[in-house]
Design a protein around this motif. Structure first.
Motif, PDB file in Angstrom:
ATOM      1  N   ARG A   1     -10.092   0.058   2.299  1.00  0.00           N
ATOM      2  CA  ARG A   1      -8.631   1.216   1.550  1.00  0.00           C
ATOM      3  C   ARG A   1      -7.547   0.232   0.668  1.00  0.00           C
ATOM      4  NH1 ARG A   1      -8.901   4.134   6.035  1.00  0.00           N
ATOM      5  NH2 ARG A   1      -8.969   4.083   8.139  1.00  0.00           N
ATOM      6  N   SER A   2      -8.301  -0.455   0.081  1.00  0.00           N
ATOM      7  CA  SER A   2      -7.288  -0.964  -0.876  1.00  0.00           C
ATOM      8  C   SER A   2      -8.411  -0.380  -2.519  1.00  0.00           C
ATOM      9  CB  SER A   2      -7.132  -2.541  -0.707  1.00  0.00           C
ATOM     10  OG  SER A   2      -5.751  -2.550  -0.311  1.00  0.00           O
TER      11      SER A   2
ATOM     12  N   CYS B   1      -7.203   5.328  -8.497  1.00  0.00           N
ATOM     13  CA  CYS B   1      -5.931   5.481  -9.479  1.00  0.00           C
ATOM     14  C   CYS B   1      -7.503   5.828 -10.908  1.00  0.00           C
ATOM     15  CB  CYS B   1      -5.087   4.263  -9.217  1.00  0.00           C
ATOM     16  SG  CYS B   1      -3.759   4.052  -8.143  1.00  0.00           S
TER      17      CYS B   1
ATOM     18  N   SER C   1       1.077   3.817  -2.882  1.00  0.00           N
ATOM     19  CA  SER C   1       0.975   5.623  -2.902  1.00  0.00           C
ATOM     20  C   SER C   1       2.518   6.233  -3.537  1.00  0.00           C
ATOM     21  CB  SER C   1       0.946   5.730  -1.014  1.00  0.00           C
ATOM     22  OG  SER C   1       1.009   7.079  -0.786  1.00  0.00           O
TER      23      SER C   1
ATOM     24  N   THR D   1       1.102  -1.102  -0.168  1.00  0.00           N
ATOM     25  CA  THR D   1       0.528   0.036  -0.100  1.00  0.00           C
ATOM     26  C   THR D   1       0.820   0.811  -0.337  1.00  0.00           C
ATOM     27  OG1 THR D   1      -1.623  -1.210   0.898  1.00  0.00           O
ATOM     28  CG2 THR D   1      -1.818   1.088   1.933  1.00  0.00           C
ATOM     29  N   SER D   2       2.253   1.504   0.589  1.00  0.00           N
ATOM     30  CA  SER D   2       2.800   2.769   1.434  1.00  0.00           C
ATOM     31  C   SER D   2       3.492   2.772  -0.399  1.00  0.00           C
ATOM     32  CB  SER D   2       3.637   2.566   2.191  1.00  0.00           C
ATOM     33  OG  SER D   2       3.167   2.262   3.202  1.00  0.00           O
TER      34      SER D   2
ATOM     35  N   TYR E   1      -1.234  -1.759  -5.234  1.00  0.00           N
ATOM     36  CA  TYR E   1      -2.793  -2.018  -4.491  1.00  0.00           C
ATOM     37  C   TYR E   1      -3.187  -2.946  -4.477  1.00  0.00           C
ATOM     38  CZ  TYR E   1      -2.118   3.569  -3.849  1.00  0.00           C
ATOM     39  OH  TYR E   1      -1.973   4.398  -3.540  1.00  0.00           O
TER      40      TYR E   1
ATOM     41  N   ASP F   1       2.339   5.642  -7.108  1.00  0.00           N
ATOM     42  CA  ASP F   1       1.259   6.984  -7.600  1.00  0.00           C
ATOM     43  C   ASP F   1       1.749   8.613  -7.240  1.00  0.00           C
ATOM     44  OD1 ASP F   1      -1.050   8.246  -8.153  1.00  0.00           O
ATOM     45  OD2 ASP F   1      -2.179   7.509  -6.338  1.00  0.00           O
TER      46      ASP F   1
ATOM     47  N   ALA G   1       0.921   1.349  -9.545  1.00  0.00           N
ATOM     48  CA  ALA G   1       1.136   1.842  -8.304  1.00  0.00           C
ATOM     49  C   ALA G   1      -0.878   0.844  -8.075  1.00  0.00           C
ATOM     50  CB  ALA G   1       0.038   3.168  -7.892  1.00  0.00           C
TER      51      ALA G   1
ATOM     52  N   THR H   1     -10.537   1.916  -2.220  1.00  0.00           N
ATOM     53  CA  THR H   1     -10.709   2.964  -2.129  1.00  0.00           C
ATOM     54  C   THR H   1      -9.100   3.706  -3.115  1.00  0.00           C
ATOM     55  OG1 THR H   1     -11.309   4.139  -0.183  1.00  0.00           O
ATOM     56  CG2 THR H   1      -9.950   5.533  -0.641  1.00  0.00           C
ATOM     57  N   ASN H   2      -8.095   3.378  -3.171  1.00  0.00           N
ATOM     58  CA  ASN H   2      -6.786   3.455  -3.445  1.00  0.00           C
ATOM     59  C   ASN H   2      -7.128   3.047  -4.647  1.00  0.00           C
ATOM     60  OD1 ASN H   2      -5.482   4.911  -1.433  1.00  0.00           O
ATOM     61  ND2 ASN H   2      -4.779   2.938  -0.769  1.00  0.00           N
TER      62      ASN H   2
END
Length: 152
Positions: free
Chosen positions: A112-113, A120, A79, A75-76, A94, A82, A90, A115-116
């Protein structure tokens, strides 16, 4: 220091702790410290350095078979990529995190994934998919009563 945005001081502290973790052969501790250092560099607007440290942490988490640690680093890393405009990279990261969160039954990580990934897809102009991903994440955050993530 990290929590009060004193990133340079936090880096100094983490680097000292990292030396101790290495001397103690504490691999799990070293992975966590590398992630914390990466967070600091990311916050300082140095995503390339953050990526190096996240990749070091990821390697250790993989050796330890720490799936939750791996998901967090994916995840980091997503980010950071991205932020560098590498949206497709990214998304791949994710998606890797999402697979792990699903395996672990980690519903917050899953939301959260989504959302990310939704962000994208929006960036790439894939609006219908973006909307679907955001709808899924909103529904799950509501189930989890996560008012912060819902913006409430």
């Amino acid at each position: 220091h990290y929590l009060v945005s004193q990133y340079s001081k936090a880096i100094e502290q983490y680097e000292r702790v990292l030396l101790i973790k290495e001397a103690m052969n504490d691999h799990a501790g070293k992975a966590k410290i590398c992630s914390n250092l990466a967070n600091c560099y990311d916050a300082l607007g140095q995503p390339a350095r953050a990526i190096q440290l996240y990749e070091q942490a990821l390697s250790i988490f993989q050796e330890l078979a720490d799936r939750l640690g791996q998901a967090g680093v994916f995840t980091s890393l997503g980010s950071c990529h991205d932020a560098l405009g590498e949206v497709k990279r990214a998304m791949t990261l994710y998606e890797k995190a999402l697979v792990i969160y699903e395996e672990l039954g980690n519903r917050e990580g899953k939301a959260r994934s989504w959302t990310n990934l939704g962000i994208c897809h929006y960036t790439l102009g894939l609006y219908d998919t973006s909307i679907q991903l955001h709808e899924w994440s909103i529904a799950l955050f509501k189930e989890l009563d996560d008012r912060t993530s819902l913006g409430a």
